[in-house]
Design a protein around this motif. Structure first.
Motif, PDB file in Angstrom:
ATOM      1  N   ALA A  99     -94.263  29.289 -24.310  1.00  0.00           N
ATOM      2  CA  ALA A  99     -95.072  28.650 -22.852  1.00  0.00           C
ATOM      3  C   ALA A  99     -95.868  29.662 -22.461  1.00  0.00           C
ATOM      4  N   PHE A 146     -87.463  21.969 -23.745  1.00  0.00           N
ATOM      5  CA  PHE A 146     -88.437  22.254 -24.662  1.00  0.00           C
ATOM      6  C   PHE A 146     -88.069  21.636 -26.075  1.00  0.00           C
ATOM      7  N   SER A 169     -95.060  24.015 -27.912  1.00  0.00           N
ATOM      8  CA  SER A 169     -95.891  25.028 -27.213  1.00  0.00           C
ATOM      9  C   SER A 169     -96.381  24.252 -25.948  1.00  0.00           C
ATOM     10  N   LEU A 170     -96.333  24.851 -24.806  1.00  0.00           N
ATOM     11  CA  LEU A 170     -96.762  24.235 -23.541  1.00  0.00           C
ATOM     12  C   LEU A 170     -97.595  25.067 -22.695  1.00  0.00           C
ATOM     13  N   ALA A 177     -97.295  19.810 -17.436  1.00  0.00           N
ATOM     14  CA  ALA A 177     -96.935  20.554 -18.788  1.00  0.00           C
ATOM     15  C   ALA A 177     -97.605  20.217 -19.796  1.00  0.00           C
TER      16      ALA A 177
END
Length: 233
Positions: free
Chosen positions: A36, A97, A102-103, A120
């Motif tokens: 992230a 998650f 991937s954020l 997000a």
């Protein structure tokens, strides 16, 4: 003294039970850590401190983005939000998650009210084989008391609108041919610029995230465009 001699029938039964046990064994895959980035587009937090999963601490100046942070996936991960030594929330934020996800997390709000993750945004989903570059535009110039601006995103030198009527708080993605481009956020339906991003090179197979926010968030002035990508930490 009697000795027990197993018969073929008893041996076959034992083998069947053993095979049955093996067939009913459930093996769970080990979750791959997620990644992230946290973007500080709060109203009045000059430097946002985020403690991730009680193990990683990052400090993010206003308007900036953190480096990629590795986070455990498959279970709720805690996020503690602070400014200096002061807690910005009474409660801890928890996010779960997906494995290998991937954020980009946009942190909005004010230290006298509530600071939270407004959005997000997945930082994945790029086709690396079709020869295109990907642009993700996040309109984070929000919370303006006199009305939040809707914008068009214009691409130069083609002088074309690639996104129109972008609503504050929303994100959209599109693709372009690799090359050198500049972007300008315009007031919706006009030729009045809101903020510009200077010319840079965009490579095939890379996801570039452009975000619009207020540089001076306390007066909601100086809208600014910034960019990061999923190639360079």
């Amino acid at each position: 003294m009697k000795h027990f001699t197993p018969t073929l029938a008893s041996l076959a039964l034992a083998a069947a039970l053993l095979i049955g046990c093996e067939q009913n064994t459930v093996t769970f895959p080990i979750p791959v850590p997620a990644t992230a980035r946290i973007v500080n587009v709060t109203t009045d937090v000059d430097t946002l401190t985020v403690i991730v999963d009680y193990t990683t601490t990052v400090k993010i100046p206003h308007g900036e983005v953190s480096p990629p942070i590795s986070i455990s996936s498959g279970r709720p991960a805690p996020f503690v939000l602070m400014e200096g030594d002061e807690m910005l929330r009474r409660d801890t934020l928890y996010y779960t998650f997906g494995s290998g996800s991937s954020l980009a997390l946009y942190t909005k709000g004010t230290k006298t009210n509530t600071v939270e993750f407004l959005r997000a945004v997945p930082d994945t989903g790029v086709n690396t084989t079709n020869g295109l570059a990907y642009i993700r535009f996040s309109h984070m110039a929000t919370e303006r008391p006199d009305g939040e601006p809707y914008v068009d995103l214009r691409l130069e030198p083609k002088d074309s609108v690639v996104l129109s009527g972008m609503e504050p708080g929303k994100t959209k993605q599109f693709s372009i041919a690799p090359g050198s481009y500049a972007f300008t956020a315009m007031q919706e339906g006009t030729s009045t610029p809101v903020a510009s991003l200077s010319t840079r090179q965009y490579e095939a197979g890379v996801l570039y995230t452009i975000y619009l926010y207020f540089e001076n968030a306390t007066t909601f002035a100086d809208p600014t465009l910034k960019i990061f990508d999923n190639k360079n930490p």
